[in-house]
Write a protein that holds these residues in place. Structure first.
Motif, PDB file in Angstrom:
ATOM      1  N   GLY A 117       0.900  -1.318   0.027  1.00  0.00           N
ATOM      2  CA  GLY A 117      -0.089  -0.257   0.145  1.00  0.00           C
ATOM      3  C   GLY A 117       1.119   1.252   0.066  1.00  0.00           C
ATOM      4  N   GLU A 118       1.820   1.371   0.816  1.00  0.00           N
ATOM      5  CA  GLU A 118       2.638   2.747   0.894  1.00  0.00           C
ATOM      6  C   GLU A 118       3.568   2.695  -0.368  1.00  0.00           C
ATOM      7  N   THR A 119       4.123   1.575  -1.154  1.00  0.00           N
ATOM      8  CA  THR A 119       4.680   1.927  -2.257  1.00  0.00           C
ATOM      9  C   THR A 119       3.928   2.285  -3.467  1.00  0.00           C
ATOM     10  N   ARG A 120       2.646   1.840  -3.450  1.00  0.00           N
ATOM     11  CA  ARG A 120       1.658   2.447  -4.521  1.00  0.00           C
ATOM     12  C   ARG A 120       1.311   3.846  -4.392  1.00  0.00           C
ATOM     13  N   VAL A 121       1.202   4.258  -3.102  1.00  0.00           N
ATOM     14  CA  VAL A 121       0.874   5.490  -2.892  1.00  0.00           C
ATOM     15  C   VAL A 121       2.013   6.487  -3.248  1.00  0.00           C
ATOM     16  N   LEU A 122       3.145   5.856  -2.685  1.00  0.00           N
ATOM     17  CA  LEU A 122       4.362   6.949  -3.252  1.00  0.00           C
ATOM     18  C   LEU A 122       4.585   6.914  -4.682  1.00  0.00           C
ATOM     19  N   VAL A 123       4.597   5.803  -5.455  1.00  0.00           N
ATOM     20  CA  VAL A 123       4.772   5.915  -6.878  1.00  0.00           C
ATOM     21  C   VAL A 123       3.712   6.574  -7.642  1.00  0.00           C
ATOM     22  N   SER A 124       2.531   6.534  -7.185  1.00  0.00           N
ATOM     23  CA  SER A 124       1.434   7.110  -7.987  1.00  0.00           C
ATOM     24  C   SER A 124       1.632   8.956  -7.787  1.00  0.00           C
ATOM     25  N   SER A 125       2.231   9.189  -6.762  1.00  0.00           N
ATOM     26  CA  SER A 125       2.845  10.729  -7.023  1.00  0.00           C
ATOM     27  C   SER A 125       4.120  11.166  -7.510  1.00  0.00           C
ATOM     28  N   MET A 126       4.660  10.104  -8.058  1.00  0.00           N
ATOM     29  CA  MET A 126       6.143  10.630  -8.859  1.00  0.00           C
ATOM     30  C   MET A 126       5.931  10.057 -10.221  1.00  0.00           C
ATOM     31  N   MET A 150       7.763   8.817 -14.034  1.00  0.00           N
ATOM     32  CA  MET A 150       8.940   7.784 -14.140  1.00  0.00           C
ATOM     33  C   MET A 150      10.139   8.322 -14.068  1.00  0.00           C
ATOM     34  N   GLU A 151      10.425   9.565 -14.663  1.00  0.00           N
ATOM     35  CA  GLU A 151      11.818  10.021 -14.825  1.00  0.00           C
ATOM     36  C   GLU A 151      12.101  10.506 -13.419  1.00  0.00           C
ATOM     37  N   GLU A 152      11.306  10.956 -12.250  1.00  0.00           N
ATOM     38  CA  GLU A 152      11.769  11.083 -10.896  1.00  0.00           C
ATOM     39  C   GLU A 152      12.310   9.809 -10.294  1.00  0.00           C
ATOM     40  N   ILE A 153      11.244   8.786 -10.561  1.00  0.00           N
ATOM     41  CA  ILE A 153      11.760   7.542 -10.072  1.00  0.00           C
ATOM     42  C   ILE A 153      12.991   6.873 -10.497  1.00  0.00           C
ATOM     43  N   PHE A 154      13.556   7.117 -11.702  1.00  0.00           N
ATOM     44  CA  PHE A 154      14.978   6.720 -12.462  1.00  0.00           C
ATOM     45  C   PHE A 154      15.838   7.797 -11.933  1.00  0.00           C
ATOM     46  N   THR A 155      15.645   9.021 -11.882  1.00  0.00           N
ATOM     47  CA  THR A 155      16.764  10.091 -11.586  1.00  0.00           C
ATOM     48  C   THR A 155      17.049  10.289 -10.204  1.00  0.00           C
ATOM     49  N   ALA A 156      16.046   9.758  -9.202  1.00  0.00           N
ATOM     50  CA  ALA A 156      16.146   9.848  -7.863  1.00  0.00           C
ATOM     51  C   ALA A 156      15.988   8.694  -7.111  1.00  0.00           C
ATOM     52  N   ARG A 157      16.764   7.742  -7.499  1.00  0.00           N
ATOM     53  CA  ARG A 157      16.466   6.311  -7.002  1.00  0.00           C
ATOM     54  C   ARG A 157      16.685   6.210  -5.411  1.00  0.00           C
ATOM     55  N   GLU A 178      16.534   8.706  -3.131  1.00  0.00           N
ATOM     56  CA  GLU A 178      15.422   9.704  -2.662  1.00  0.00           C
ATOM     57  C   GLU A 178      14.293   8.765  -2.788  1.00  0.00           C
ATOM     58  N   PHE A 179      13.951   7.732  -3.646  1.00  0.00           N
ATOM     59  CA  PHE A 179      12.644   7.071  -3.922  1.00  0.00           C
ATOM     60  C   PHE A 179      12.793   5.833  -2.696  1.00  0.00           C
ATOM     61  N   LYS A 180      14.127   5.581  -2.699  1.00  0.00           N
ATOM     62  CA  LYS A 180      14.135   4.442  -1.773  1.00  0.00           C
ATOM     63  C   LYS A 180      14.074   4.777  -0.361  1.00  0.00           C
ATOM     64  N   ARG A 181      14.519   5.960   0.193  1.00  0.00           N
ATOM     65  CA  ARG A 181      14.331   6.679   1.511  1.00  0.00           C
ATOM     66  C   ARG A 181      13.009   6.967   1.948  1.00  0.00           C
ATOM     67  N   ARG A 182      12.082   7.311   0.788  1.00  0.00           N
ATOM     68  CA  ARG A 182      10.652   7.666   1.260  1.00  0.00           C
ATOM     69  C   ARG A 182       9.814   6.538   1.368  1.00  0.00           C
ATOM     70  N   ILE A 183      10.201   5.289   0.647  1.00  0.00           N
ATOM     71  CA  ILE A 183       9.424   4.081   0.742  1.00  0.00           C
ATOM     72  C   ILE A 183       9.863   3.670   2.172  1.00  0.00           C
ATOM     73  N   PHE A 184      11.080   3.667   2.357  1.00  0.00           N
ATOM     74  CA  PHE A 184      11.495   3.239   3.668  1.00  0.00           C
ATOM     75  C   PHE A 184      10.833   4.109   4.871  1.00  0.00           C
ATOM     76  N   ARG A 185      10.754   5.350   4.812  1.00  0.00           N
ATOM     77  CA  ARG A 185      10.294   6.075   6.073  1.00  0.00           C
ATOM     78  C   ARG A 185       8.882   5.934   5.996  1.00  0.00           C
ATOM     79  N   ASN A 186       8.117   5.825   4.753  1.00  0.00           N
ATOM     80  CA  ASN A 186       6.467   5.467   4.773  1.00  0.00           C
ATOM     81  C   ASN A 186       6.201   4.388   5.412  1.00  0.00           C
TER      82      ASN A 186
END
Length: 481
Positions: A130-139, A141-148, A150-158
């Motif tokens: 659930g937390e991963t899908r919510v986070l991905v829907s707000s980003m 594809m370019e942000e996911i690729f260029t800020a891997r 940051e993406f990992k830290r946000r998943i970890f924190r949520n």
């Protein structure tokens, strides 16, 4: 009542009497009306292949692996103590800030629902998904690729914020490479674009008009051909240069090989000559050493013979010296034995003399002194009788002067015949005869006996004797009564 001990990767959850909520510990006494449950705190890996959609409505698969386990360090307010009014002892005050207590309650809830570890796995996977899908829907594809990161830290924190309520902790999070979802070729197109010059910018972004795509494709192809021709030309020039350099290198190599072979042949010949010369030197050295060894052998033979003769003489001399020494030692020991025997004999004789002297001393004391002892010994050994016999033998055939002494009155005592004399009369008569006897010996032989043996002659007796001898002048017999 029993004493429980948890394993290194376990804890004990105790509920029941005198426990307000749940008591988490490693060791404890379990009393009646209390219940003890063991639970492991080992982390578990949760691998999932999540299907998510970006802000641009692009679906993809997100493979993730999370390592999740109880947070053994977040114990909340369990370090505080509060007095227990019922038992009079200090009991722990449980609170809901204890991560292990939350985890134990979660496990208890899963046990009550008879779902076991599957229940816990569903909760963890549900939170992660659930937390991963919510986070991905707000980003995008370019942000996911260029800020891997940051993406990992946000998943970890949520996800961690959601897991805190169950006392769980993310020990590791691994986000793998993104993949295309079923029916999607986005990542495949990106991969093709990266490998083939982004596939003419994904056929000029796959939607920039077919014309622009064809023109762009032809232009890219022409550029490709020109580049290829240019590269081929440069390659040919470079190949020619490389061939020239290779030919020069091969010629240089051949020259170097020729020089090397010549040097090798010269070195081989020199080595052969040196070996032959060395062989001759060695042969000569061997002959010299052989001759020297033969000479040494002959010398050693003579030396050995002389040594044997000298040692034989030395051994004979040693044997003779040993015999002489042994004989001298035996004589010395025998002399010592004789000396010791003589010494022992003399010591015994000295001891006997000493004992005799002691006895004589005691006898002397008994007879009133040395004179009394001497007179007793002369009487005991018959000295006076021997003197009388000697005197008789001396005057035999001569006309000696005879003196007669009366040692006592005939009528004295109890009878005229002396039958009634006392027991000491005989000894007293003998001692009374001594002075006249000494005088007679002096008259007959001219010898005066030592005073220390018989005492001094009476003065009137000697004078009387001298007077009688002077008046008579002859050898007539005198009789004194």
């Amino acid at each position: 009542m029993s004493y429980k001990i948890a394993a290194p990767d376990e804890y004990l959850a105790i509920t029941g009497m005198n426990i307000k909520n749940v008591h988490i510990t490693k060791t404890a006494w379990v009393w009646p009306f209390q219940r003890c449950t063991r639970f492991s705190v080992q982390p578990h890996d949760y691998a999932m292949n999540l299907q998510a959609m970006t802000k641009e409505k692009l679906q993809f698969l997100l493979p993730v692996v999370f390592t999740v386990g109880p947070d053994v360090n977040a114990r909340g307010a369990n370090s505080k103590f509060a007095p227990d009014a019922s038992s009079g002892e200090h009991a722990r005050e449980e609170d809901r800030g204890d991560a292990l207590m939350k985890y134990a309650m979660l496990l208890a809830d899963s046990s009550e629902k008879n779902k076991g570890t599957q229940y816990l796995e569903n909760i963890v996977k549900g939170i992660i998904e659930g937390e991963t899908r919510v986070l991905v829907s707000s980003m995008t594809m370019e942000e996911i690729f260029t800020a891997r990161e940051e993406f990992k830290r946000r998943i970890f924190r949520n996800i961690q914020e959601e897991l805190d309520q169950f006392g769980l902790k993310i020990y590791n999070a691994n986000v793998k490479e993104l993949k295309d979802a079923v029916g999607s070729t986005y990542f495949q197109s990106l991969s093709q674009k990266a490998h083939e010059g982004a596939t003419n910018q994904a056929r000029i972004d796959v939607a920039d008009a077919q014309l622009r795509g064809n023109v762009g494709e032809a232009d890219r192809r022409g550029q490709q051909e020109r580049q290829i021709a240019k590269i081929n030309a440069e390659t040919a020039v470079q190949k020619t240069d490389r061939d020239i350099e290779r030919a020069a290198a091969e010629a240089n190599l051949a020259t170097q090989k020729t020089n090397l072979n010549r040097d090798v042949d010269i070195a081989r010949i020199q080595a052969t000559r040196a070996t032959e010369s060395r062989d001759e030197d060695l042969k000569r050295d061997v002959e010299v050493k052989r001759a020297a060894a033969e000479l040494e052998r002959l010398r050693a033979t003579d030396v050995v013979k002389a040594t044997i003769a000298r040692e034989a003489k030395q051994q004979a001399a040693d044997a003779n010296a040993y015999e002489i020494e042994a004989e001298a030692r035996a004589q010395f020991e025998q002399a010592n034995m004789v000396a010791d025997a003589n010494l022992q004999k003399q010591l015994k004789e000295a001891e006997g003399i000493t004992a005799m002297a002691d006895a004589y001393a005691k006898l002397g004391q008994a007879f009133g002194g040395p004179d009394g002892l001497l007179k007793y010994m002369m009487i005991e050994k018959g000295t006076y009788i021997q003197l009388a016999k000697a005197n008789a033998a001396a005057v035999q055939g001569m006309q000696p002067k005879i003196s007669v002494w009366n040692t006592g009155s005939e009528g004295s005592g109890s009878g005229g015949n002396g039958g009634g004399q006392d027991s000491g009369a005989a000894m007293r008569n003998i001692y009374q005869m001594l002075p006249p006897l000494m005088s007679t010996i002096h008259d007959q032989t001219g010898i005066t006996l030592p005073e220390w043996q018989f005492g001094r002659l009476p003065g009137n007796e000697v004078a009387r004797r001298d007077e009688n001898q002077g008046s008579n002048g002859t050898g007539k017999e005198h009789r004194n009564r």
